[in-house]
Design a protein around this motif. Structure first.
Motif, mmCIF file in Angstrom:
data_model
loop_
_atom_site.group_PDB
_atom_site.id
_atom_site.type_symbol
_atom_site.label_atom_id
_atom_site.label_comp_id
_atom_site.label_asym_id
_atom_site.label_seq_id
_atom_site.Cartn_x
_atom_site.Cartn_y
_atom_site.Cartn_z
ATOM 1 N N UNK A 1 0.818 -1.214 0.000
ATOM 2 C CA UNK A 1 0.000 0.000 0.000
ATOM 3 C C UNK A 1 0.847 1.257 0.000
ATOM 4 N N UNK A 2 1.899 1.257 0.832
ATOM 5 C CA UNK A 2 2.775 2.416 0.897
ATOM 6 C C UNK A 2 3.474 2.684 -0.419
ATOM 7 N N UNK A 3 3.818 1.623 -1.151
ATOM 8 C CA UNK A 3 4.518 1.774 -2.428
ATOM 9 C C UNK A 3 3.651 2.478 -3.468
ATOM 10 N N UNK A 4 2.342 2.302 -3.369
ATOM 11 C CA UNK A 4 1.419 2.989 -4.276
ATOM 12 C C UNK A 4 1.054 4.372 -3.754
ATOM 13 N N UNK A 5 1.109 4.540 -2.449
ATOM 14 C CA UNK A 5 0.610 5.758 -1.812
ATOM 15 C C UNK A 5 1.677 6.849 -1.693
ATOM 16 N N UNK A 6 2.868 6.514 -1.237
ATOM 17 C CA UNK A 6 3.857 7.529 -0.886
ATOM 18 C C UNK A 6 4.330 8.352 -2.081
ATOM 19 N N UNK A 7 4.708 7.721 -3.223
ATOM 20 C CA UNK A 7 5.127 8.576 -4.344
ATOM 21 C C UNK A 7 3.990 9.413 -4.904
ATOM 22 N N UNK A 8 2.744 8.950 -4.696
ATOM 23 C CA UNK A 8 1.590 9.700 -5.193
ATOM 24 C C UNK A 8 1.437 11.058 -4.548
ATOM 25 N N UNK A 9 1.858 11.200 -3.295
ATOM 26 C CA UNK A 9 1.679 12.472 -2.609
ATOM 27 C C UNK A 9 2.521 13.566 -3.256
ATOM 28 N N UNK A 10 3.823 13.326 -3.406
ATOM 29 C CA UNK A 10 4.694 14.329 -4.018
ATOM 30 C C UNK A 10 4.402 14.490 -5.507
ATOM 31 N N UNK A 11 3.996 13.411 -6.160
ATOM 32 C CA UNK A 11 3.666 13.504 -7.578
ATOM 33 C C UNK A 11 2.445 14.390 -7.800
ATOM 34 N N UNK A 12 1.438 14.260 -6.938
ATOM 35 C CA UNK A 12 0.249 15.110 -7.036
ATOM 36 C C UNK A 12 0.614 16.581 -6.816
ATOM 37 N N UNK A 13 1.469 16.838 -5.839
ATOM 38 C CA UNK A 13 1.892 18.218 -5.573
ATOM 39 C C UNK A 13 2.646 18.782 -6.780
ATOM 40 N N UNK A 14 3.618 18.020 -7.289
ATOM 41 C CA UNK A 14 4.451 18.509 -8.388
ATOM 42 C C UNK A 14 3.659 18.727 -9.670
ATOM 43 N N UNK A 15 2.658 17.892 -9.909
ATOM 44 C CA UNK A 15 1.885 18.012 -11.145
ATOM 45 C C UNK A 15 0.719 18.982 -11.005
ATOM 46 N N UNK A 16 0.341 19.333 -9.782
ATOM 47 C CA UNK A 16 -0.840 20.180 -9.570
ATOM 48 C C UNK A 16 -0.507 21.631 -9.232
ATOM 49 N N UNK A 17 0.583 21.863 -8.475
ATOM 50 C CA UNK A 17 0.917 23.212 -8.016
ATOM 51 C C UNK A 17 1.863 23.872 -9.020
ATOM 52 N N UNK A 18 1.629 25.158 -9.304
ATOM 53 C CA UNK A 18 2.459 25.847 -10.298
ATOM 54 C C UNK A 18 3.919 25.886 -9.860
ATOM 55 N N UNK A 19 4.801 25.960 -10.852
ATOM 56 C CA UNK A 19 6.232 25.782 -10.614
ATOM 57 C C UNK A 19 6.814 26.812 -9.653
ATOM 58 N N UNK A 20 6.317 28.067 -9.686
ATOM 59 C CA UNK A 20 6.852 29.109 -8.824
ATOM 60 C C UNK A 20 6.612 28.825 -7.352
ATOM 61 N N UNK A 21 5.541 28.111 -7.036
ATOM 62 C CA UNK A 21 5.186 27.837 -5.641
ATOM 63 C C UNK A 21 5.479 26.404 -5.234
ATOM 64 N N UNK A 22 6.093 25.640 -6.128
ATOM 65 C CA UNK A 22 6.275 24.215 -5.859
ATOM 66 C C UNK A 22 7.194 23.959 -4.665
#
Length: 522
Positions: free
Chosen positions: A114-135
């Motif tokens: 579960x952690x293997x599917x969950x943990x990278x998803x958190x930072x990936x969602x942030x990096x793909x969702x938040x604009x680069x200046x505020x990342x």
């Protein structure tokens, strides 16, 4: 895909969900170190059992987290993230109901999936969702918030363990996970790369899982059977073969779970080397500090948990600002000074001998934890921002998976290798401590056999009260001796991490694109 502002409604919900889910996983890691004495006693677990309870989760996490990040990029980051949370909840419930060490080890494997599917998803969602200046600021916020909750784990774990309720460390994940699933479903949009490759690297996942499992098993069996035994030497050799096979598979694969082209970027390579050494030192240091406090120094498990509050304070105060400053000035200065200070803190902690317990905390453990915590607070957010900033958004899940895998692999190797070293050092110290005593050969062998239990070593039956007191003092002296050496090794790992930043990290880097074959042929 389109990005949003950090303060927008979508941005806020992304942060809330990723922080809560990540904290759920990280609480388990920090709290588990504190509850290990209760768990060991309740489940009648040996020293190697303890390392397997820690490593079963880390092993599965390290083995599958790469493919977890890649799946998120290809199938949908939110979808894979939610699947991981659901599996993690199921594994947590099963862990809470475990009746023995073997059963707990098996269910920790499920948690790791579960952690293997969950943990990278958190930072990936942030990096793909938040604009680069505020990342960088977003990642710093994520680091500070998750650390605040995470470092509350030892205090929570200690309180529950002292009350005989250590199983609730696993059960607490259920309400947190269900709340996150609800908000993800209703508040967060899906994110995936439509142009991503469709293939999955199952052969790569199998070979790295087999390689890490064999290496870990071999090192954990080393103290019991010796290096020339097939269970140790054979497993270690087999693990190395599988890891080389993994590199070969990744080199030839059209859809690798760990694209080797990523490592053509010096910042990406350097930050992952830094991560490996730093988290190896961090994991080992925090584990042995907790064992020393509770099993040798006489701290309650709650007191042991509370001793990390200075660490928490610095992480909460500094992490977000460090992330913002790294956006402005570059991460290099933070990634050199932070690990150096963390290593210095571990070195200070390595000189602690027998104390009078919690009353001596301020003059024994406190200075080292203070420096250690300050160093880590300067490191976490800039390190994560440097990793995610060295690749294009298309590879954010893969990059997050690689970096998280490296940190978990570091934990697996540190626990396996340094755990084995600690047992060997403990045995050697015991032999020296009881050498001049009047015990016969069989009695000495019985005494030394308890070294496998480390700080939980207990006086064997058949000895008088006076002999038992001598043996107990020998156990305490032997454990402290091994603790001192292990903490110095952890400090060296911290200094090595700082050296990696000095060599590899520069202010600016060219981002790696998703065209793996083009990068490899360039």
């Amino acid at each position: 895909m389109a990005t949003v502002a950090l303060r927008s409604s979508q941005g806020k919900w992304v942060m809330v969900c990723t922080i809560m889910a990540s904290a759920m996983a990280f609480i388990d890691a920090t709290a588990l170190n504190v509850i290990l004495p209760s768990l060991q006693k309740n489940l009648k677990a040996s020293g190697p059992d303890l390392f397997w309870i820690l490593n079963a989760y880390l092993l599965m996490l390290a083995s599958l987290i790469l493919i977890g990040g890649t799946l998120g990029d290809k199938l949908g980051r939110k979808k894979v993230f939610m699947t991981g949370i659901f599996i993690f909840i199921l594994g947590s419930v099963a862990c809470g109901f475990s009746s023995g060490a073997t059963m707990l080890i098996i269910f920790r494997l499920i948690q790791g999936i579960g952690g293997a599917l969950m943990i990278p998803g958190s930072l990936s969602l942030i990096s793909s969702s938040i604009n680069e200046k505020e990342r960088g600021k977003a990642i710093g916020t994520w680091s500070a918030a998750t650390t605040l909750v995470t470092m509350g784990g030892p205090a929570l774990g200690g309180a529950l363990a002292d009350a005989g309720l250590w199983r609730y460390i696993f059960f607490i994940n259920v309400p947190i996970g269900l709340i996150v699933l609800f908000f993800l479903t209703s508040k967060v949009s899906e994110s995936k790369e439509e142009t991503a490759h469709t293939g999955l690297d199952f052969y790569g996942a199998i070979t790295i899982a087999a390689g890490l499992a064999m290496l870990t098993f071999g090192f954990l069996r080393l103290p019991a059977v010796g290096f020339i035994h097939l269970q140790s030497f054979g497993s270690i050799a087999g693990g190395i073969v599988f890891l080389f096979a993994f590199i070969g598979i990744e080199r030839k694969s059209s859809h690798p779970m760990m694209p080797l082209s990523l490592f053509s970027n010096l910042i990406f390579s350097g930050t992952n080397l830094l991560t490996f050494f730093l988290y190896a030192g961090l994991g080992t240091g925090m584990l042995f500090i907790s064992l020393n406090m509770v099993q040798v120094q006489g701290y309650t498990q709650l007191e042991s948990g509370l001793t990390f509050l200075p660490f928490t304070f610095f992480m909460v105060i500094n992490a977000r600002y460090a992330g913002s400053l790294a956006d402005k000035y570059g991460p290099r200065i933070f990634l050199i000074s932070g690990p150096f200070l963390a290593g210095t803190g571990l070195l200070l902690l390595s000189f602690i001998g027998q104390t009078s317990g919690a009353s001596d905390y301020w003059t024994s453990f406190f200075p080292g934890i203070l420096v250690f915590g300050f160093g880590m607070s300067l490191t976490v957010a800039p390190l994560t921002a440097a990793v995610m900033g060295s690749v294009s958004d298309n590879l954010s899940g893969t990059a997050s998976g690689v970096n998280n895998a490296v940190s978990r692999i570091a934990g697996v190797f540190a626990n396996a290798v340094l755990g084995s070293v600690a047992v060997l050092l403990f045995s050697a110290a015991l032999q020296k401590e009881i050498k001049t005593d009047t015990f016969d050969l069989q009695q000495k062998q019985t005494i030394i056999a308890q070294a496998a239990n480390l700080g939980n070593a207990s006086v064997p039956e058949g000895f008088t009260l006076t002999e038992g007191q001598k043996i107990k003092k020998a156990y305490q002296a032997g454990f402290i001796n091994s603790y001192n050496v292990i903490m110095k090794i952890s400090a060296v790992l911290g200094y090595t991490a700082s050296l990696m930043a000095l060599i590899f990290i520069r202010k600016k880097a060219t981002k790696i694109t998703p065209d793996y074959k083009q990068c490899l042929s360039a």
